[in-house]
Structure formats: structure tokens, C-alpha cells
Design an enzyme around this catalytic site. Sequence first.
Site, short mmCIF file in Angstrom:
data_model
loop_
_atom_site.label_atom_id
_atom_site.label_comp_id
_atom_site.label_asym_id
_atom_site.label_seq_id
_atom_site.Cartn_x
_atom_site.Cartn_y
_atom_site.Cartn_z
N HIS A 56 0.83 -1.20 0.00
CA HIS A 56 0.00 0.00 0.00
C HIS A 56 0.86 1.25 0.00
CE1 HIS A 56 -3.65 2.29 1.94
NE2 HIS A 56 -3.12 2.93 0.94
N GLU A 103 1.00 8.62 -3.69
CA GLU A 103 1.91 8.16 -2.64
C GLU A 103 3.19 8.99 -2.60
OE1 GLU A 103 1.46 5.59 -0.22
OE2 GLU A 103 -0.59 5.99 -0.88
N HIS A 107 3.60 11.12 0.71
CA HIS A 107 4.56 10.49 1.61
C HIS A 107 6.01 10.57 1.11
CE1 HIS A 107 1.16 8.92 3.83
NE2 HIS A 107 0.68 8.38 2.73
#
Length: 241
Positions: A56, A103, A107
Site C-alpha cells: 500500500h 503516494e 509520503h
Amino acid sequence: MRLSSIFLLCLAAALSSAFVVSHSHMWTKLILTHHWPSTFCSMEHCHPNISYWTLHGLWPNSGSFCNSSWHFNTSEIEDLLPDMEKSWPDLLKPASPGFWKYEWQKHGTCAAKADTLNSQHKYFSKGLELYHKVDLDSILKKFDIIPSEKYYTFSQIEGVIENFYGVKPKIQCAHPKNAGVQILGQVEICFNSDFTLLDCEKEFTLETISKGDWDIPMGVDKASGFSVCDHDTPVYYPPLP
């Protein structure tokens, strides 16, 4: 003023300072998050054809969307794409790079505060490296934790992971109403900034505050409907529909 009141005021000030400072401090933990496609797609209305745990994300425990000008560029990870498509797929839109873009923006730009992750290629390749190193899917199978119609206890699943890796994971489930069972959905394995394994749950104490070693998660994704599994409720690990 009573001493107990003074202590509480000091504690509140320390906690408040921790929250403020943590935004600008380097992250101290990486969260390697796996999700189980069958559970994810039962919640998000996709059609899984994958029967193994997929990646993930790789999430630092501090910050989110740290550099809006650092745009995602697929060409920078072109050599990683075959592995990305298999190990880190977008379960909702398999043909789109949108998941990886998100992502990276949320992040990766924060993980990039560390020199070891300061490019898109370093970030995604490290995520893949840790995913293959952990090899969660194989470890669960090795110890007979496999998708089936029977239920497991939470301690069975947690015990296998904790005993093999030597650290405590964070295990999340979906919790259907009035079902009397929870559905295994997500497993987090955590790492220090030097990529050594770390307990995902670190106790938050005054000592850690005074050392500047607090652990306050910032901007960590939470898939819709997932929360920490209940220790006393049976766990369903669903096979492919």
C-alpha cells in the site's frame, strides 16, 4: 497552586511543544503498509485478481505533502515499473500511475528529507526492497495462516508476525456491523530511519518527549473502514471471491 496542577500544566505544555516541533523534525519511523486485495476490494468495489499481499505504501511517521513543487515523473522509475505493477499495484485503476503519484506527493516528498530517500527512484525502490525483504505473504503461508473460510484468533496472526520478525506489527481489520467477526485488511511493519525493524507501537512517555524521541503519526493514510483489529473478535482472512 497544588503540585499536581503544576505537573499537569507542565505535561500539557510538553505535549503541545511536541506536536508543534514534530512538523519540522525529521521523521523517525517508516511504516511499510501491506493490504489484502480481497478485503480492500470488498470495501472499495473493485475486482481483485491478486491472491497475495500487495504494498500500500511506505509512510514516514511525520509530515504529509511536504513539497508540492516536486512533481511525480514516471520516467524516473521506469526500470521499476514491472515490479511496481506486480508488488505495488493500483487495485482500483491498474492501468493508471495515479496511485503512485499520490503516494509520492503525500509520503515520498516527506520521506525525501532523508538522503537515503531523496529521489523518486530511491523512495520507490526502497519500498520495493523492504516489501520483498519482509515477504509477508510467504511468512503467513509458512506458518499456516492462509485465506480460508475458517476464522483465526487475532493472537494467532499477530503471534506469527511478531515471533518471526521480532517486532510488534500493527494489524488492521474491517469491522462489519453486527457480524461478530472482523476481516483482516492491512498489516504495517515498521522500520527505523536506518531501515532496521522497529516495533510499530512505541509508548509515548515524558521520557521520550524530553529526549525529542516522540512518536506522533502525521499524515498517515487510513483506508476507508480499516481500524486496529480487536483482540477478542474472530478474524476472517478472506480468499479471492
